[in-house]
Enzyme design. Structure first.
Site, PDB file in Angstrom:
ATOM      1  N   GLY A   1     -57.939  27.359 -58.381  1.00 32.44           N
ATOM      2  CA  GLY A   1     -58.579  26.947 -59.625  1.00 32.44           C
ATOM      3  C   GLY A   1     -57.800  27.436 -60.839  1.00 32.44           C
ATOM      4  O   GLY A   1     -56.577  27.580 -60.804  1.00 32.44           O
ATOM      5  N   SER A   2     -58.567  27.783 -61.889  1.00 30.87           N
ATOM      6  CA  SER A   2     -57.963  27.949 -63.209  1.00 30.87           C
ATOM      7  C   SER A   2     -56.982  29.098 -63.341  1.00 30.87           C
ATOM      8  O   SER A   2     -56.218  29.145 -64.306  1.00 30.87           O
ATOM      9  CB  SER A   2     -59.068  28.108 -64.248  1.00 30.87           C
ATOM     10  OG  SER A   2     -59.961  27.017 -64.145  1.00 30.87           O
ATOM     11  N   THR A   3     -57.028  30.066 -62.444  1.00 29.57           N
ATOM     12  CA  THR A   3     -56.025  31.127 -62.569  1.00 29.57           C
ATOM     13  C   THR A   3     -54.619  30.521 -62.475  1.00 29.57           C
ATOM     14  O   THR A   3     -53.665  31.068 -63.012  1.00 29.57           O
ATOM     15  CB  THR A   3     -56.184  32.195 -61.473  1.00 29.57           C
ATOM     16  OG1 THR A   3     -56.318  31.533 -60.214  1.00 29.57           O
ATOM     17  CG2 THR A   3     -57.411  33.052 -61.715  1.00 29.57           C
TER      18      THR A   3
ATOM     19  N   LYS B   1     -53.648  28.066 -64.056  1.00 30.78           N
ATOM     20  CA  LYS B   1     -53.204  27.613 -65.393  1.00 30.78           C
ATOM     21  C   LYS B   1     -52.216  28.598 -65.998  1.00 30.78           C
ATOM     22  O   LYS B   1     -51.411  28.236 -66.873  1.00 30.78           O
ATOM     23  CB  LYS B   1     -54.423  27.433 -66.308  1.00 30.78           C
ATOM     24  CG  LYS B   1     -55.235  26.203 -65.943  1.00 30.78           C
ATOM     25  CD  LYS B   1     -56.536  26.136 -66.710  1.00 30.78           C
ATOM     26  CE  LYS B   1     -57.398  24.991 -66.175  1.00 30.78           C
ATOM     27  NZ  LYS B   1     -58.816  25.187 -66.484  1.00 30.78           N
TER      28      LYS B   1
END
Lengths: 374, 591
Positions: free
Chosen positions: B289-291, B293
């Site tokens: 997920g967003s980690t 990014k």
């Protein structure tokens, strides 16, 4: 002390002056040491198998007086009677061995014992000394009558005995009997080429035994590679000798008898080494060496080939058993179930040895020109 | 044959006096035979003398001389022998695994006289054994059979006192893990024969068997305890199915702590479930997920595709093929690069990745180590899953951490590279020697790393990671809330909530990652199960505890809050380049 005049010509008187009293003394000391060691080693074993503590002691002591009597009585016999006794004894022993194979009960993987009137008898023990004498007769006869097939009869008897022994199976005793035959053939003037041939055949027999008998192979493997484990009895025995040191830990203070299953038979020297020390062990070795070598020395002066061969055969059997037993315990050779003469527990063995040593005494009496057919 | 012997025996022996004409001849033959016999008797006698001499010599040898080597050394070596297998210790020398000498009871069934009686008596003193089973073993035809491994001295004494022939004790050793559950999957396990079957015990099995000095790991059991504690609390609080966490030295790649829950007690494996043996940190691969990014932004900045002032249209969800990319915190406007990270915009990240291009994205991810196993010294190491043909849609989803699965350890190592000045150090469980240079490869420029640190700090001060902040320990980080895949697509209610942080953010010493598997919202988290409410607070508590332990000096006087630029307050205009919102932050930190 018994006093007998030089002029006493009774059976006992003549015996006293002609028999080898030093050997008798050595044998009696050996029997005494054996009695003490049985008392030291066997109670622990007896207790372990759930029997009364003095089970083995009592059973062995029953045989000691008869054994001493047999030594003395047989030593009174003239050589001719020694020979007759052996022939009859050997025939009986062979018959009993055949019977053993047919009706004997198996103990520890071998059929060796015959039960007669509540007593277990091991006929093969009695075959050994009588066989040595019979062979000696055959070979010496061959030297006198060149057309007499003594050699072949001897080999035939040997094949018969060895066959019966291997059927039990008893590889160790076969080994001893083979060695006795070899010694007698050797002394009887076997050509050196044949001596070599015998050695080769003997080695081939050993290799054959290795492949034919699983337990023989296992023991030899273990000897060659002790790290493969199970050198337990021998390792413990060596430790016992060390912990005994020069003077021993003292009677009853030993530990090995608590753990060694065969402390009262094959490994009795380990108990001796631990409780009574190196000095006693060396004494025992000395007694065996003395008896064997003194017997040889006495026959060296004998003019009777039969007596020389028979004595050498009997003493070889006696000495070889001692050597094999002690060498196994000391890890000089693969473990071979072999009793230590007059020391290990075993009634048949003790009586048979008494018979053999009695015959040695009889055959080594000084005979000053008196010949075998007295 | 016997009859012929009997006949011969009855026949009088032909002595010399009875001999007739051939007497002289026979006498000669006899003399010669006797001579030969005598000579050879000497040979036989000499051989016997030799044999007895050898035996006597050997007796002296065994009893007095070399016996010392045979008997004494044997007992001594048994008593004092250091147990064979080397210890495993943490970086400060605390025991993680050690071996204790024990005795195992075995039998040689052929020597046992009465199996039934023996079995009854053995079970009498060792009640945990089954009498029927023992009796069956004692009746078997085997030469050797174990009855019970690893007896206590008291049990050994009791069995010994039974005095049953055929029973023996074997000296052995038993592996003991004094820290119990704490590092279960990581330290691993030995089997009954002391061969490593999992974890460090397996990967260093050969070394542990052959060395004497302990194997020193990079682990710090104090940090491990804190991590284990906080993850367990979070897991319980949010009734999650599992949790995992890592503390890594950002400058060396050394793993100071690595926890995977549920776990097990290696000292008593009975009832340990397969799930508890699974190492989520190094074996499990997840869409993070967003980690992710962080990697996307770092790559875009480092490759020069964007600068902090670049902005992207996040006003509308993106429709690609049959997919729709939306934002969880939709701002419905153009967002700058810092805003994309702070608000965790999927749309912005995807657009950034498209600008960067598939090749650049893939090459950066490869340099961050995301396309290969981490190489950590564990047999349980997961290999990343990524598309074999990397299409545009993959580029877009991978930008925000979907469509590609890596282990949490990958993320910890990659984030370490982002914050430590741009060098990726291979993750390791072994303590690095002080003198030896740390291996590593540059992934991004030091300036990019500095910018990324500032952005990560902003996520905590102004974005989704607020609950991870710790006064004094400037924490920077990134949340990640991923939907777990199930049959036929993503399961919206099954989340993987993670937070990856670095502290102190000016010059990070440590990277802390926490991931909670399927958390459920609580009253305290206002019903949220997302990373900002579950993993971030856990990381904050972890940092607050391990910071002092690891001698990280707290910042003496944190800069006044009003000196900081608040991204949310920054006026944004579509398409209008905005002066870097970070300039002020940098100034504030420089003060």
């Amino acid at each position: 002390m018994m006093t007998l005049g030089r002029t006493d010509t009774s059976v006992v008187g003549r015996w006293w002056w002609t028999v080898d009293r030093w050997t008798i003394a050595a044998l009696f000391v050996l029997v005494a040491v054996g009695a003490i060691l049985i008392m030291a080693a066997s109670p622990a074993v007896a207790e372990r198998i759930g029997a009364d503590r003095f089970h083995f002691v009592r059973r062995q002591f029953v045989f000691l007086p008869p054994a001493l009597a047999v030594i003395l009585l047989v030593s009174l016999l003239p050589p001719l009677w020694v020979r007759r006794l052996s022939c009859v004894g050997f025939a009986l022993a062979i018959l009993a061995m055949v019977a053993t194979l047919l009706v004997g009960e198996e103990i520890k993987g071998a059929t060796r014992w015959l039960s007669i009137g509540g007593m277990s008898i091991q006929p093969s023990e009695f075959a050994k000394p009588t066989f040595a004498v019979v062979i000696a007769w055959m070979l010496s006869e061959r030297q006198l009558k060149l057309d007499f097939p003594g050699n072949w009869i001897a080999l035939g008897l040997f094949a018969l005995l060895a066959g019966l022994l291997l059927l039990q199976p008893d590889v160790g005793m076969t080994l001893v009997v083979s060695a006795v035959v070899f010694v007698e053939f050797f002394l009887a003037g076997l050509p050196l080429f044949s001596v070599l041939l015998f050695i080769v055949v003997g080695l081939a027999g050993l290799v054959g035994a290795y492949f034919a008998f699983a337990h023989v192979a296992a023991r030899i493997d273990r000897f060659l590679d002790p790290s493969a484990g199970e050198g337990f009895q021998v390792a413990t025995a060596l430790q016992a000798f060390h912990s005994g040191g020069l003077f021993g830990r003292g009677p009853g203070e030993g530990q090995v008898k608590e753990v060694l299953p065969d402390a009262h038979t094959d490994f009795i020297m380990a108990v001796a080494g631990e409780e009574f020390g190196l000095l006693l062990c060396l004494g025992v070795v000395g007694l065996f060496a003395f008896i064997v070598l003194r017997g040889f020395a006495r026959s060296f002066g004998s003019g009777n080939l039969f007596a020389v061969l028979a004595t050498a055969g009997l003493l070889s059997q006696f000495g070889l058993q001692a050597v094999i037993n002690m060498a196994s315990t000391l890890r000089l050779m693969p473990t071979k179930g072999m009793t230590l003469p007059f020391i290990s527990y075993g009634g048949s063995s003790t009586l048979a040895l008494a018979l053999g040593m009695g015959m040695v005494l009889a055959l080594t009496r000084k005979r000053y020109g008196e010949e075998v057919a007295a | 044959m016997i009859r012929s012997i009997a006949a011969l025996a009855a026949e009088p022996f032909a002595g010399p006096r009875a001999a007739g004409d051939g007497a002289i001849h026979i006498d000669g033959v006899r003399k010669r035979a006797l001579e030969t016999g005598r000579t050879r008797l000497l040979v036989a006698g000499a051989l016997f003398l030799l044999a007895f001499a050898v035996i006597a010599g050997r007796m002296i040898d065994v009893a007095l001389l070399r016996g010392a080597a045979i008997g004494h050394a044997r007992t001594q070596s048994e008593a004092d022998a250091p147990v064979g297998r080397a210890d495993v210790v943490d970086r400060n020398g605390v025991l993680l695994a050690t071996s204790l000498p024990t005795e195992s009871l075995y039998a040689r069934p052929r020597e046992v006289l009465d199996p039934a009686e023996a079995a009854r008596r053995v079970v009498g003193v060792l009640p945990d054994l089954d009498a029927a089973d023992i009796e069956a073993k004692l009746r078997s035809d085997r030469a050797f059979v174990y009855l019970r491994r690893n007896l206590t001295p008291r049990q050994e004494y009791a069995v010994n006192a039974l005095g049953i022939p055929g029973l023996y004790f074997e000296k052995g050793e038993k592996r003991v893990y004094p820290q119990g559950n704490l590092a279960a999957q990581l330290v691993g396990l030995d089997d009954l024969d002391n061969r490593g079957v999992a974890g460090i015990e397996k990967s260093f099995d050969h070394a542990l068997q052959n060395r004497h000095e302990p194997l020193r790991l990079s682990l710090d059991i104090r940090v491990q305890t804190v991590l284990h504690d906080e993850l367990a609390k979070a897991m319980a609080a949010f009734t999650a199915v599992g949790a995992t966490g890592i503390v890594m030295d950002a400058r060396t790649g050394e793993v100071l702590a690595m926890v995977s829950l549920p776990d097990f007690d290696p000292n008593s494996m009975a009832g340990a479930s397969p799930d508890s043996m699974f190492d989520r940190a190094s074996l499990g691969v997840y869409e993070m997920g967003s980690t992710f990014k962080l990697f996307n932004t770092a790559a875009a900045l480092d490759s020069g595709t964007v600068n902090l002032a670049s902005s992207f249209d996040a006003s509308q969800p993106i429709h690609v093929a049959r997919y729709e990319i939306t934002d969880y915190h939709p701002q419905n406007r153009w967002l700058t690069v810092p805003e994309i990270l702070v608000y965790s915009s999927n749309i912005g990240s995807a657009r950034m990745a498209l600008d960067m291009g598939t090749a650049t994205q893939k090459s950066y991810l490869e340099r961050f180590g995301m396309l290969a196993p981490t190489g950590i010294e564990l047999p349980e190491t997961g290999a990343p899953l990524y598309p074999t043909t990397w299409r545009e849609i993959n580029t877009m989803t991978i930008a925000f951490g979907h469509g590609m699965a890596v282990t949490p350890l990958h993320v910890a190592a990659g984030v370490s590279a982002i914050v430590n000045g741009g060098v990726l150090h291979p993750a390791t469980l072994l303590a690095r020697a002080d003198a030896e240079p740390v291996p590593g490869e540059r992934v991004i420029k030091p300036e990019t790393s500095r910018t990324m640190r500032e952005l990560m700090r902003m996520v905590v001060t102004d974005g989704t990671g607020e609950k991870a902040d710790v006064p004094g320990y400037e924490v920077g980080g990134k949340t990640g809330t991923a939907e777990k895949t199930g049959v036929g697509g993503y399961r919206h209610k099954s989340l993987l909530s993670s937070f990856v942080a670095a502290f102190p953010i000016e010059d990070p010493r440590y990277v802390v990652l926490a991931m909670i598997d399927e958390p459920h919202g609580t009253k305290e988290s206002a019903g949220y199960a997302t990373a900002g409410w579950t993993a971030a607070p856990a990381v904050g508590r972890i940092v607050a505890q391990i910071g002092p332990m690891l001698d990280v000096a707290p910042a003496a006087a944190p800069g006044p809050a009003d000196a900081r630029l608040r991204v949310a307050q920054a006026p944004e205009r579509q398409g209008v380049p905005h002066p870097s919102p970070l300039r002020k932050v940098s100034l504030a930190e420089a003060e």
